[in-house]
Scaffold this motif. Structure first.
Motif, PDB file in Angstrom:
ATOM      1  N   MET A 184      15.925 -28.432 -37.534  1.00  0.00           N
ATOM      2  CA  MET A 184      16.993 -28.060 -38.448  1.00  0.00           C
ATOM      3  C   MET A 184      17.360 -29.271 -39.321  1.00  0.00           C
ATOM      4  SD  MET A 184      20.571 -26.219 -37.536  1.00  0.00           S
ATOM      5  CE  MET A 184      21.641 -27.614 -37.335  1.00  0.00           C
ATOM      6  N   SER A 185      17.627 -28.994 -40.620  1.00  0.00           N
ATOM      7  CA  SER A 185      18.132 -30.057 -41.490  1.00  0.00           C
ATOM      8  C   SER A 185      19.246 -29.482 -42.343  1.00  0.00           C
ATOM      9  CB  SER A 185      17.000 -30.616 -42.351  1.00  0.00           C
ATOM     10  OG  SER A 185      16.482 -29.598 -43.175  1.00  0.00           O
ATOM     11  N   ALA A 186      19.822 -30.310 -43.195  1.00  0.00           N
ATOM     12  CA  ALA A 186      20.938 -29.842 -44.021  1.00  0.00           C
ATOM     13  C   ALA A 186      20.824 -30.409 -45.426  1.00  0.00           C
ATOM     14  CB  ALA A 186      22.265 -30.273 -43.396  1.00  0.00           C
ATOM     15  N   SER A 187      21.350 -29.653 -46.371  1.00  0.00           N
ATOM     16  CA  SER A 187      21.289 -30.057 -47.772  1.00  0.00           C
ATOM     17  C   SER A 187      22.525 -29.479 -48.456  1.00  0.00           C
ATOM     18  CB  SER A 187      19.998 -29.461 -48.359  1.00  0.00           C
ATOM     19  OG  SER A 187      19.698 -29.985 -49.613  1.00  0.00           O
ATOM     20  N   ASP A 188      23.081 -30.206 -49.437  1.00  0.00           N
ATOM     21  CA  ASP A 188      24.232 -29.644 -50.163  1.00  0.00           C
ATOM     22  C   ASP A 188      23.829 -28.385 -50.934  1.00  0.00           C
ATOM     23  OD1 ASP A 188      25.993 -31.666 -49.361  1.00  0.00           O
ATOM     24  OD2 ASP A 188      25.340 -32.978 -51.001  1.00  0.00           O
ATOM     25  N   VAL A 189      22.610 -28.405 -51.454  1.00  0.00           N
ATOM     26  CA  VAL A 189      22.108 -27.284 -52.251  1.00  0.00           C
ATOM     27  C   VAL A 189      20.648 -27.031 -51.896  1.00  0.00           C
ATOM     28  CG1 VAL A 189      21.933 -26.320 -54.597  1.00  0.00           C
ATOM     29  CG2 VAL A 189      23.387 -28.304 -54.199  1.00  0.00           C
ATOM     30  N   VAL A 190      20.281 -25.754 -51.761  1.00  0.00           N
ATOM     31  CA  VAL A 190      18.865 -25.389 -51.682  1.00  0.00           C
ATOM     32  C   VAL A 190      18.553 -24.546 -52.909  1.00  0.00           C
ATOM     33  CG1 VAL A 190      17.099 -24.096 -50.429  1.00  0.00           C
ATOM     34  CG2 VAL A 190      18.782 -25.424 -49.161  1.00  0.00           C
ATOM     35  N   VAL A 191      17.500 -24.923 -53.611  1.00  0.00           N
ATOM     36  CA  VAL A 191      17.069 -24.169 -54.783  1.00  0.00           C
ATOM     37  C   VAL A 191      15.775 -23.458 -54.426  1.00  0.00           C
ATOM     38  CG1 VAL A 191      16.379 -24.303 -57.206  1.00  0.00           C
ATOM     39  CG2 VAL A 191      18.124 -25.873 -56.329  1.00  0.00           C
ATOM     40  N   LEU A 192      15.749 -22.149 -54.609  1.00  0.00           N
ATOM     41  CA  LEU A 192      14.525 -21.384 -54.355  1.00  0.00           C
ATOM     42  C   LEU A 192      13.784 -21.251 -55.670  1.00  0.00           C
ATOM     43  CD1 LEU A 192      16.011 -18.586 -52.043  1.00  0.00           C
ATOM     44  CD2 LEU A 192      14.712 -20.620 -51.372  1.00  0.00           C
ATOM     45  N   GLY A 193      12.709 -22.003 -55.820  1.00  0.00           N
ATOM     46  CA  GLY A 193      11.915 -21.939 -57.047  1.00  0.00           C
ATOM     47  C   GLY A 193      11.796 -23.302 -57.699  1.00  0.00           C
ATOM     48  N   ALA A 194      10.555 -23.760 -57.883  1.00  0.00           N
ATOM     49  CA  ALA A 194      10.303 -25.083 -58.476  1.00  0.00           C
ATOM     50  C   ALA A 194       9.744 -24.946 -59.886  1.00  0.00           C
ATOM     51  CB  ALA A 194       9.346 -25.879 -57.590  1.00  0.00           C
ATOM     52  N   VAL A 202      26.772 -17.540 -47.644  1.00  0.00           N
ATOM     53  CA  VAL A 202      25.417 -18.038 -47.444  1.00  0.00           C
ATOM     54  C   VAL A 202      25.469 -19.225 -46.479  1.00  0.00           C
ATOM     55  CG1 VAL A 202      25.192 -19.816 -49.279  1.00  0.00           C
ATOM     56  CG2 VAL A 202      23.298 -18.272 -48.836  1.00  0.00           C
ATOM     57  N   ARG A 203      24.435 -19.332 -45.639  1.00  0.00           N
ATOM     58  CA  ARG A 203      24.415 -20.426 -44.652  1.00  0.00           C
ATOM     59  C   ARG A 203      23.240 -21.372 -44.861  1.00  0.00           C
ATOM     60  NH1 ARG A 203      29.378 -20.890 -42.955  1.00  0.00           N
ATOM     61  NH2 ARG A 203      30.222 -18.898 -42.332  1.00  0.00           N
ATOM     62  N   GLY A 204      22.266 -20.955 -45.666  1.00  0.00           N
ATOM     63  CA  GLY A 204      21.097 -21.803 -45.871  1.00  0.00           C
ATOM     64  C   GLY A 204      19.848 -20.971 -46.017  1.00  0.00           C
ATOM     65  N   VAL A 205      18.732 -21.561 -45.587  1.00  0.00           N
ATOM     66  CA  VAL A 205      17.433 -20.923 -45.782  1.00  0.00           C
ATOM     67  C   VAL A 205      16.565 -21.204 -44.560  1.00  0.00           C
ATOM     68  CG1 VAL A 205      15.300 -21.176 -47.136  1.00  0.00           C
ATOM     69  CG2 VAL A 205      17.488 -21.022 -48.316  1.00  0.00           C
ATOM     70  N   ARG A 206      15.750 -20.198 -44.174  1.00  0.00           N
ATOM     71  CA  ARG A 206      14.759 -20.439 -43.114  1.00  0.00           C
ATOM     72  C   ARG A 206      13.381 -20.509 -43.763  1.00  0.00           C
ATOM     73  NH1 ARG A 206      15.714 -19.306 -38.037  1.00  0.00           N
ATOM     74  NH2 ARG A 206      17.004 -17.483 -38.485  1.00  0.00           N
ATOM     75  N   LEU A 207      12.638 -21.589 -43.484  1.00  0.00           N
ATOM     76  CA  LEU A 207      11.299 -21.762 -44.051  1.00  0.00           C
ATOM     77  C   LEU A 207      10.278 -20.918 -43.291  1.00  0.00           C
ATOM     78  CD1 LEU A 207      11.259 -25.651 -44.584  1.00  0.00           C
ATOM     79  CD2 LEU A 207      12.003 -23.853 -46.162  1.00  0.00           C
ATOM     80  N   ALA A 208       9.077 -20.821 -43.852  1.00  0.00           N
ATOM     81  CA  ALA A 208       8.035 -20.003 -43.233  1.00  0.00           C
ATOM     82  C   ALA A 208       7.693 -20.474 -41.827  1.00  0.00           C
ATOM     83  CB  ALA A 208       6.787 -20.029 -44.118  1.00  0.00           C
ATOM     84  N   ASP A 209       7.807 -21.783 -41.556  1.00  0.00           N
ATOM     85  CA  ASP A 209       7.472 -22.294 -40.212  1.00  0.00           C
ATOM     86  C   ASP A 209       8.666 -22.197 -39.253  1.00  0.00           C
ATOM     87  OD1 ASP A 209       9.227 -24.299 -40.947  1.00  0.00           O
ATOM     88  OD2 ASP A 209       7.769 -25.936 -40.845  1.00  0.00           O
ATOM     89  N   GLY A 210       9.744 -21.557 -39.680  1.00  0.00           N
ATOM     90  CA  GLY A 210      10.903 -21.367 -38.807  1.00  0.00           C
ATOM     91  C   GLY A 210      11.984 -22.421 -38.965  1.00  0.00           C
ATOM     92  N   THR A 211      11.669 -23.520 -39.674  1.00  0.00           N
ATOM     93  CA  THR A 211      12.680 -24.577 -39.870  1.00  0.00           C
ATOM     94  C   THR A 211      13.878 -24.002 -40.614  1.00  0.00           C
ATOM     95  OG1 THR A 211      10.914 -26.186 -40.090  1.00  0.00           O
ATOM     96  CG2 THR A 211      13.088 -26.874 -40.851  1.00  0.00           C
ATOM     97  N   ARG A 212      15.058 -24.406 -40.170  1.00  0.00           N
ATOM     98  CA  ARG A 212      16.287 -23.932 -40.801  1.00  0.00           C
ATOM     99  C   ARG A 212      16.899 -25.068 -41.615  1.00  0.00           C
ATOM    100  NH1 ARG A 212      20.382 -19.787 -38.638  1.00  0.00           N
ATOM    101  NH2 ARG A 212      22.271 -20.704 -39.469  1.00  0.00           N
TER     102      ARG A 212
END
Ligand code: GLY
Length: 376
Positions: free
Chosen positions: A1-11, A186-196
């Motif tokens: 698990m990690s944390a970020s102020d903002v997650v942007v979906l799309g590069a 919203v609480r965040g994002v889960r990646l394909a490998d399960g990382t939150r």
């Protein structure tokens, strides 16, 4: 698990610009994209041309485009400075050429409309048009000229934005992501490998894939669909070339030619409703070559360097979907359709302000997803 102020979906151009601006506000930012080297920016011609893109029903979009265009010189200079890389901004101006008398009459009406809106555009006779752009076909009856329209090279811009964002501390992760929502937050994002990745802000900037982002409830799925476009890269070695963006209609079909500083000419673009199909289509390439050659006869001799196919994120009213949603912390920055490159500065500024200060700037207030609920 990690944390970020903002997650942007799309590069893409929008997601990267948003991430860069958020990082400049001192926020920690993570950008997630399963295919970061693929996006509409690869195919875009990079016209910063709101005036020659004008449609009668799209006045709010024109105003947004003009505002974003005004931000471009500072935006480009800042990206260039922070990345150490060029972005290819050219104050080239644009002409919208008429093909025949009927086109010219329509252009006169459009010009009158533009003038009523206070927009800087002038009418040119056929002779004045040829004096401005001698490579154009003889006999074109006139044009509308927008001296303030500009262009940028979207591939250079995207590379520079990625570099500037990276230097500003933005973390890029190559993965799909599923949005995590708890109640109406919203609480965040889960990646394909399960990382939150825990985050109080998730920005949906996934272009034409935005509607399909995993984890979004139906009520906040942006109404965005893929609108396929094809562009061609042509080159006429050693020939006199265009100096301005040229747009026109050839027998009712729109076309544009964008001369790059390196001598290439980008010809575009098809507009195709074909879902997520990204295969080049022979008929579209043929039509673009035929119409490009009609406007600039010498293009028949050009080297065809590249055929590029991309998917625009189209929305029901052709305007972007930007701003907060009914889910607290979930923000849209998508649906830019034909104007993603043009609208990158104003979108990035607005979303960074929303995240950092808690309020969407007034100039973006008409572009939230709420407008579709009002229509429904
Ligand atoms: N901005 C031009 C296009 O989408 O084709």
């Amino acid at each position: 698990m990690s944390a970020s102020d903002v997650v942007v979906l799309g590069a893409g151009a929008i997601g990267t610009a948003v991430a860069w601006r958020c990082a400049q506000r001192g926020l920690s930012v993570t950008v997630i994209d399963p295919a970061p080297r693929n996006g509409a920016w690869r195919t875009a011609a990079g016209m910063l041309a709101p005036i020659t893109e004008l449609h009668y029903t799209e006045t709010p979009l024109l105003r947004l485009g003009i505002d974003s265009l005004a931000r471009y010189p500072a935006f480009a200079a800042e990206v260039g400075e922070e990345s150490g890389a060029p972005v290819g901004l050219l104050a080239s101006g644009a002409v919208m050429a008429a093909w025949d008398g009927a086109d010219l009459a329509a252009l006169r009406d459009l010009h009158a409309f533009a003038r009523r809106l206070g927009v800087d555009a002038e009418l040119l006779s056929g002779r004045e048009l040829r004096a401005l752009e001698p490579a154009l076909a003889a006999g074109l009856p006139g044009a509308m000229y927008a001296p303030g329209d500009q262009q940028v090279d979207p591939r250079l811009l995207h590379r520079a934005l990625v570099t500037a964002a990276g230097r500003g501390g933005v973390v890029f992760v190559e993965s799909s992501g599923s949005v995590l929502i708890d109640g109406d937050r919203v609480r965040g994002v889960r990646l394909a490998d399960g990382t939150r990745i825990e985050s109080p802000h998730v920005v949906v900037a996934a272009g034409c894939w935005s509607h399909a982002v995993a984890g979004l409830p139906a009520s906040v799925r942006p109404p965005v669909r893929p609108v396929k476009g094809q562009t061609l890269r042509l080159r006429l070695p050693g020939r006199p070339r265009l100096t301005r963006i040229v747009r026109g209609w050839v027998k009712g079909v729109p076309i544009y030619l964008v001369p790059r500083a390196d001598g290439a000419i980008i010809a575009g673009a098809s507009v195709e409703e074909r879902g997520f199909d990204e295969q080049p289509r022979a008929g579209a390439v043929y039509e673009l070559l035929r119409d490009a050659q009609s406007l600039v006869p010498e293009l028949g001799e050009a080297v065809l360097e590249e055929i590029s196919t991309g998917l625009r994120p189209g929305s029901p009213d052709n305007a972007p979907v930007i701003g907060p949603t009914a889910v607290d912390g979930l923000i849209h920055a998508t649906g830019h359709h034909r104007n993603g490159i043009l609208l990158a500065p104003i979108t990035a500024d607005g979303v960074a302000t929303l995240v950092a200060d808690g309020a969407l700037p007034d100039e973006l207030a008409a572009f939230t997803m709420d407008r579709f609920a009002a229509v429904a």
